[in-house]
Design a protein around this motif. Structure first.
Motif, PDB file in Angstrom:
ATOM      1  N   ASN A 213       0.826  -1.207   0.000  1.00  8.67           N
ATOM      2  CA  ASN A 213       0.000   0.000   0.000  1.00  8.67           C
ATOM      3  C   ASN A 213       0.860   1.257   0.000  1.00  8.67           C
ATOM      4  O   ASN A 213       0.556   2.240  -0.694  1.00  8.67           O
ATOM      5  CB  ASN A 213      -0.929  -0.003   1.215  1.00  8.67           C
ATOM      6  N   THR A 216       2.268   2.606  -3.454  1.00  8.20           N
ATOM      7  CA  THR A 216       1.423   3.379  -4.369  1.00  8.20           C
ATOM      8  C   THR A 216       0.677   4.530  -3.694  1.00  8.20           C
ATOM      9  O   THR A 216      -0.011   5.289  -4.370  1.00  8.20           O
ATOM     10  CB  THR A 216       0.402   2.446  -5.047  1.00  8.20           C
ATOM     11  N   ASN A 217       0.803   4.661  -2.391  1.00  7.37           N
ATOM     12  CA  ASN A 217       0.089   5.726  -1.683  1.00  7.37           C
ATOM     13  C   ASN A 217       0.998   6.771  -1.046  1.00  7.37           C
ATOM     14  O   ASN A 217       0.519   7.804  -0.575  1.00  7.37           O
ATOM     15  CB  ASN A 217      -0.809   5.133  -0.595  1.00  7.37           C
ATOM     16  N   GLU A 218       2.288   6.495  -1.022  1.00 11.37           N
ATOM     17  CA  GLU A 218       3.251   7.419  -0.418  1.00 11.37           C
ATOM     18  C   GLU A 218       4.254   7.889  -1.472  1.00 11.37           C
ATOM     19  O   GLU A 218       4.445   7.242  -2.500  1.00 11.37           O
ATOM     20  CB  GLU A 218       4.003   6.726   0.727  1.00 11.37           C
ATOM     21  N   ARG A 301       6.094   9.361  -7.195  1.00  9.88           N
ATOM     22  CA  ARG A 301       4.956   8.560  -6.751  1.00  9.88           C
ATOM     23  C   ARG A 301       4.671   7.495  -7.800  1.00  9.88           C
ATOM     24  O   ARG A 301       4.902   7.719  -8.996  1.00  9.88           O
ATOM     25  CB  ARG A 301       3.726   9.444  -6.527  1.00  9.88           C
ATOM     26  N   GLU A 303       2.084   4.414  -9.524  1.00  6.06           N
ATOM     27  CA  GLU A 303       0.719   3.953  -9.764  1.00  6.06           C
ATOM     28  C   GLU A 303       0.781   2.541 -10.332  1.00  6.06           C
ATOM     29  O   GLU A 303       1.419   2.318 -11.370  1.00  6.06           O
ATOM     30  CB  GLU A 303      -0.001   4.880 -10.746  1.00  6.06           C
TER      31      GLU A 303
END
Length: 333
Positions: A213, A216-218, A301, A303
């Motif tokens: 997680n 892709t979120n930090e 970042r 994705e």
């Protein structure tokens, strides 16, 4: 014809699309960090896409042109100026003998590419003109350019000669850029700010859910340990769900591997052929060029997308490149 380097800049080397077929004996692929920019620069001056060009990093060189020359500059905007006048990127530029090109520094991106009609007259080593710095082969004497170097250029083709005559016929003190250009595909500030697309790596499932997680979120900061071999990133620690014993296996351009400290490393143009760290992800081929325009201190970042989407994006980009070739060739018709 020739170009004289009066100041070398931070790191300027000759690169093409790489040295293939020799990884099995330990010779790296090398080649341009941003292959799309190199290909388009060559197309704009009438060269084959894989012709060697200058890869210029962050602070560019000062170059004196000893003869009329057709050039194109693509990639990041390092603010090129010719005899004090700004030079537009992503288009053919006819340069008059005696003109001097300088770069004011990176505005967006970190690397630009300067192609000259006819390419550079340097030997091919194992089929490539790319400079492999650690081995001291390829390019200009196997090294980065230095003050006083003189680069001989090849013979321009008919397209280049016609384009140069066409541009210079409008009258030019130092240079004349074409009024048309190729659209900037990946090096504008807004496009660089978008997430880098990735697919799952071979050991993706072996990482903790929290780490998957976080990927892709930090955001991950590019550290100063960033060069043509790869970028070391700093951010949330990426941890395995349990200890993993691995046999070294193949690594490739864009592989994201995670050493024991939990800080990922993205492998780039001068990457090794095998790696023993677990691979959490793979940068999509279409986004490697965009990632190569990041510099130390930037935050990247990621994705996560399906493999099928990555393949579709790659084919879409290659179709675009074919259309660029057709459009540029048609400018003389």
């Amino acid at each position: 014809m020739s170009l004289k380097i009066t100041r070398p800049g931070l790191m300027t080397t000759i690169q093409d699309l790489g040295r293939y077929g020799y990884q099995k004996i330990g010779v790296l692929v090398s080649g341009a960090m941003d292959g799309y920019s190199l290909r388009i620069a060559n197309i704009l001056v009438g060269n084959a896409e894989d012709t060697g060009a200058l890869e210029i990093t962050l602070t560019g060189p000062t170059i004196e042109f000893t003869a009329n020359t057709l050039i194109a500059i693509t990639g990041g905007d390092l603010q090129p100026v010719m005899d004090g006048w700004p030079v537009k990127l992503w288009r053919p530029v006819a340069v008059k003998a005696g003109s001097v090109l300088r770069f004011k520094g990176a505005r967006t991106g970190s690397r630009c590419y300067l192609a000259v009609a006819g390419g550079f007259e340097v030997p091919r080593v194992m089929g490539s003109q790319s400079t492999y710095l650690r081995a001291g082969i390829g390019g200009f004497q196997g090294r980065a350019l230095a003050a006083g170097d003189v680069l001989e250029t090849g013979v321009p083709n008919d397209y280049a000669n016609q384009m140069m005559r066409q541009l210079l016929s409008h009258g030019a003190r130092s240079f004349m850029a074409a009024k048309w250009g190729v659209g900037v595909t990946h090096t504008t500030a807004d496009k660089l700010a978008r997430p880098i697309r990735i697919t799952k790596g071979l050991q993706f499932a072996a990482f903790k859910e929290k780490s998957k997680n976080a990927l892709t979120n930090e955001g991950f900061k590019i550290t100063t340990k960033a060069d043509r071999m790869g970028y070391r990133l700093q951010g949330p620690k990426l941890e395995l769900a349990q200890p993993l014993e691995m046999i070294s296996e193949a690594a490739t351009l864009g592989t994201i591997q995670v050493p024991p400290d939990g800080n990922p490393i993205v492998l780039l143009a001068d990457h090794q052929g095998v790696a023993g760290y677990p691979k959490i992800a793979q940068v999509c081929a279409v986004d490697v060029a965009r990632l190569a325009q990041y510099k130390p201190g930037d935050v990247v970042r990621f994705e996560l997308i399906p493999l099928e989407e990555a393949e579709r994006l790659y084919l879409e980009k290659e179709k675009y490149m074919e259309n660029v070739k057709i459009a540029v060739a048609g400018k003389l018709q």
